[in-house]
Design an enzyme around this catalytic site. Structure first.
Site, PDB file in Angstrom:
ATOM      1  N   TYR A 273       0.827  -1.215   0.000  1.00 31.18           N
ATOM      2  CA  TYR A 273       0.000   0.000   0.000  1.00 31.18           C
ATOM      3  C   TYR A 273       0.858   1.261   0.000  1.00 31.18           C
ATOM      4  O   TYR A 273       0.448   2.287  -0.513  1.00 31.18           O
ATOM      5  CB  TYR A 273      -0.897   0.031   1.236  1.00 31.18           C
ATOM      6  CG  TYR A 273      -2.252  -0.595   1.053  1.00 31.18           C
ATOM      7  CD1 TYR A 273      -2.383  -1.890   0.570  1.00 31.18           C
ATOM      8  CD2 TYR A 273      -3.404   0.109   1.375  1.00 31.18           C
ATOM      9  CE1 TYR A 273      -3.626  -2.468   0.427  1.00 31.18           C
ATOM     10  CE2 TYR A 273      -4.658  -0.468   1.237  1.00 31.18           C
ATOM     11  CZ  TYR A 273      -4.761  -1.752   0.760  1.00 31.18           C
ATOM     12  OH  TYR A 273      -5.999  -2.318   0.618  1.00 31.18           O
TER      13      TYR A 273
ATOM     14  N   LYS B 247       2.947 -15.346   1.932  1.00 27.72           N
ATOM     15  CA  LYS B 247       3.122 -16.043   0.655  1.00 27.72           C
ATOM     16  C   LYS B 247       4.619 -16.325   0.536  1.00 27.72           C
ATOM     17  O   LYS B 247       5.294 -15.913  -0.413  1.00 27.72           O
ATOM     18  CB  LYS B 247       2.580 -15.167  -0.495  1.00 27.72           C
ATOM     19  CG  LYS B 247       2.489 -15.867  -1.839  1.00 27.72           C
ATOM     20  CD  LYS B 247       1.382 -16.914  -1.917  1.00 27.72           C
ATOM     21  CE  LYS B 247       1.493 -17.672  -3.238  1.00 27.72           C
ATOM     22  NZ  LYS B 247       0.526 -18.794  -3.336  1.00 27.72           N
TER      23      LYS B 247
ATOM     24  N   ASP C 166      -3.333 -18.074  -0.048  1.00 23.12           N
ATOM     25  CA  ASP C 166      -4.363 -18.732  -0.870  1.00 23.12           C
ATOM     26  C   ASP C 166      -5.066 -19.812  -0.060  1.00 23.12           C
ATOM     27  O   ASP C 166      -6.296 -19.923  -0.061  1.00 23.12           O
ATOM     28  CB  ASP C 166      -3.770 -19.287  -2.172  1.00 23.12           C
ATOM     29  CG  ASP C 166      -2.487 -20.086  -1.974  1.00 23.12           C
ATOM     30  OD1 ASP C 166      -1.930 -20.091  -0.855  1.00 23.12           O
ATOM     31  OD2 ASP C 166      -2.035 -20.724  -2.952  1.00 23.12           O
TER      32      ASP C 166
ATOM     33  N   ASP D  34      -6.433  -6.842   4.014  1.00 20.40           N
ATOM     34  CA  ASP D  34      -7.568  -6.156   3.378  1.00 20.40           C
ATOM     35  C   ASP D  34      -8.520  -7.191   2.788  1.00 20.40           C
ATOM     36  O   ASP D  34      -9.734  -7.161   3.004  1.00 20.40           O
ATOM     37  CB  ASP D  34      -7.042  -5.225   2.277  1.00 20.40           C
ATOM     38  CG  ASP D  34      -8.168  -4.518   1.540  1.00 20.40           C
ATOM     39  OD1 ASP D  34      -9.103  -4.033   2.210  1.00 20.40           O
ATOM     40  OD2 ASP D  34      -8.118  -4.467   0.293  1.00 20.40           O
TER      41      ASP D  34
ATOM     42  N   ASP E 165     -12.363  -8.840   4.558  1.00 17.07           N
ATOM     43  CA  ASP E 165     -13.685  -8.782   3.901  1.00 17.07           C
ATOM     44  C   ASP E 165     -14.303 -10.168   3.853  1.00 17.07           C
ATOM     45  O   ASP E 165     -15.499 -10.353   4.092  1.00 17.07           O
ATOM     46  CB  ASP E 165     -13.569  -8.250   2.462  1.00 17.07           C
ATOM     47  CG  ASP E 165     -13.786  -6.750   2.374  1.00 17.07           C
ATOM     48  OD1 ASP E 165     -13.542  -6.066   3.385  1.00 17.07           O
ATOM     49  OD2 ASP E 165     -14.193  -6.263   1.297  1.00 17.07           O
TER      50      ASP E 165
HETATM   51  C1  IPM Z   1     -10.375  -1.042   4.045  1.00 16.48           C
HETATM   52  C2  IPM Z   1     -10.647  -0.384   2.734  1.00 16.48           C
HETATM   53  C3  IPM Z   1      -9.489   0.550   2.417  1.00 16.48           C
HETATM   54  C4  IPM Z   1      -8.241  -0.290   2.289  1.00 16.48           C
HETATM   55  C5  IPM Z   1      -9.693   1.444   1.182  1.00 16.48           C
HETATM   56  C6  IPM Z   1     -10.975   2.247   1.274  1.00 16.48           C
HETATM   57  C7  IPM Z   1      -8.522   2.339   0.949  1.00 16.48           C
HETATM   58  O1  IPM Z   1     -10.851  -1.341   1.749  1.00 16.48           O
HETATM   59  O2  IPM Z   1     -10.225  -0.307   5.047  1.00 16.48           O
HETATM   60  O3  IPM Z   1     -10.321  -2.270   4.094  1.00 16.48           O
HETATM   61  O4  IPM Z   1      -7.970  -0.851   1.219  1.00 16.48           O
HETATM   62  O5  IPM Z   1      -7.526  -0.406   3.273  1.00 16.48           O
HETATM   63 MG    MG Z   2     -10.956  -3.333   2.477  1.00 13.24          MG
END
Ligand code: IPM
Ligand code: MG
Length: 357
Positions: free
Chosen positions: A141, A192, A224, A248, A252
Site C-alpha cells: 500500500y 506467501k 491462498d 484487506d 472482507d
Molecule cells: C479497508 C478499505 C481501504 C483499504 C480502502 C478504502 C482504501 O478497503 O479499510 O479495508 O484498502 O484499506
Molecule cells: Mg478493504
C-alpha cells in the site's frame, strides 16, 4: 480529564451511521457521565469537494490533537475518476500513515441472533469469533517505487513495491500475540513465503517474536490456503496476523462469514493505543441518504474505542448489551433482515440502541 474525540463522518452512508453513533455517545454522556467532547471534521470526497483535499490540514491537526477518532467511511462513484493522489481513499490512507496507526484489529464475530444471515451453513459459522490483525501502514500500500511508467517501446507498465522492515513485522506480531494471550492463545500468520521474499522475511520475524510468548501456539499459512480455509472451516482460527493487502482481502472474506458486514467494527491503533475506530464496511454510495444503512458497526466501533483507547470497559459493555438487546428484540435493518423480523431504518435502529441504554 475530558477526552476529545474527532468525529469524521466522511462520505456516503458515513454521514448517517456516524450520526447514530454520536447519539449513542451523547446518551452515555448524559446518563453515565462519559467525559468526552466531540469535534467534527471533513475527510474523503466531501472534504475534497469543500477544500480540494481528501485530508485537509485542519482535519489532520484535529486527529492529531484528539485522544481518539471516530470515522464513518470514504469514497463514492462521484470521485472515482479523480487523480489517485486526491481520491477519497487517500484521506483514509493519509490518516493511517500520519498517525502511524499500524495495527488494524478486525474482529469477525457471529451474533447468534444472526446465524441465518450467513450464506454458510449454521454449523460452519455458529460461535465464530476470529480476530484479524492487519498491518496497516506498510507493505504494498505504501511501498516505493510506485507508479505507471512508459517503456522504450511506448508501452505503459504499472508497478508497486511490497516492502517490510523487520521492525514493522515485529511490532505487528507483538500486537497479535498480546491479543491472542487474552483469547485462545493461537495465532496464525498468513504470508506467501513460497513466492515472495518479503513475506519469507515476514515468516522468519514472526517466528522469532513468538519465542517471547511461550503460551502462544503459532502456525503459518499461505494466503491462498488461508482464503480457502476461511470459507471451509473458519472456526479453526483464533487470531490471524498478516500484511496490509492480504489483511484487506481476508478481512472482507471473514466479515462476510458472519453474514453481516454491517455489524462489524474495527480499530486502528498506534504504538500507544491511540486509535481510529470505524465500521469495516465502506461508504455504500448505492444506499446513501436513504436512511436504510445499518448503524450498528459504527455504534460498536464506539464500544471498541471505549475499551481500547479510553479505558472505559463499563460503557463499552453498556453499548454491547444494548446492541444485543435490539437484536434479541428482532429489530433488523434491511442488510440483516430475515422473515418474521421487524425491519427498521438507520435512525430507528439508533433510537432503539439508545432506548436500550
Ligand atoms: C479497508 C478499505 C481501504 C483499504 C480502502 C478504502 C482504501 O478497503 O479499510 O479495508 O484498502 O484499506
Ligand atoms: Mg478493504
Amino acid at each position: 480529564m475530558t477526552k476529545k474525540i474527532a468525529v469524521l463522518p466522511g462520505d456516503g452512508i458515513g454521514q448517517e451511521i456516524v450520526a447514530e453513533a454520536v447519539k449513542v455517545i451523547e446518551r452515555l454522556k448524559q446518563a453515565y457521565g462519559l467525559d468526552v467532547e466531540l469535534e467534527q471534521g471533513l475527510v474523503g470526497g466531501s472534504a475534497y469537494d469543500e477544500t480540494g483535499s481528501p485530508l485537509p490540514e485542519e482535519t489532520l491537526q484535529l486527529a492529531k490533537e484528539s485522544d481518539s477518532i471516530l470515522l464513518g467511511a470514504v469514497g463514492g462513484y462521484k470521485w472515482e475518476s479523480l487523480d489517485i493522489a486526491v481520491r477519497p481513499e487517500k484521506g483514509l490512507l493519509g490518516l493511517r500513515a500520519e498517525l502511524e496507526l499500524f495495527a488494524n484489529l478486525r474482529p469477525a464475530i457471529l451474533y447468534p441472533q444472526l446465524a441465518d444471515a450467513s450464506t454458510l451453513k449454521p454449523e460452519v459459522v455458529s460461535g465464530l469469533d476470529i480476530m484479524i490483525v492487519r498491518e496497516l501502514t506498510g507493505g504494498i500500500y505504501f511501498g516505493k517505487p510506485r507508479g505507471v511508467r512508459t517503456l522504450d517501446n511506448g508501452e505503459r507498465e504499472g508497478y508497486n513495491t511490497l516492502v517490510y522492515r523487520e521492525s514493522e513485522i515485529s511490532r505487528i506480531s507483538k500486537v497479535a500475540f498480546d491479543i491472542a494471550a487474552r483469547r485462545d492463545n493461537r495465532v496464525c500468520s498468513v504470508d506467501k513465503a513460497n513466492v515472495l521474499e518479503c513475506t519469507e522475511l515476514w515468516r522468519e520475524v514472526v517466528t522469532k517474536e513468538a519465542l517471547a510468548f511461550s503460551n502462544i501456539e503459532l502456525s503459518h499459512m499461505y494466503v491462498d490456503n488461508a482464503a480457502m480455509q476461511l470459507v471451509r472451516e473458519p472456526k479453526q482460527f483464533d487470531v490471524m496476523v498478516t500484511t496490509n493487502m492480504f489483511g484487506d482481502i481476508l478481512s472482507d472474506c471473514a466479515a462476510m462469514l458472519t453474514g453481516s458486514i454491517g455489524m462489524l467494527p474495527s480499530a486502528s491503533l498506534d504504538i500507544n493505543s491511540k486509535g481510529m475506530y470505524e465500521p469495516i464496511h465502506g461508504s455504500a454510495p448505492d444506499i446513501a441518504g436513504q436512511n436504510i444503512a445499518n448503524p450498528l458497526a459504527t455504534i460498536l466501533s464506539v464500544a471498541m474505542m471505549l475499551r481500547y483507547s479510553l479505558n472505559d470497559a463499563d460503557n463499552a459493555e453498556r453499548i454491547e448489551a444494548a446492541v444485543n438487546k435490539v437484536l434479541d428484540d428482532g429489530l433488523r435493518t434491511q442488510d440483516i433482515y430475515s422473515d418474521g423480523m421487524n425491519k427498521v431504518s438507520t435512525s430507528e435502529m439508533g433510537d432503539a440502541v439508545i432506548a436500550g441504554l
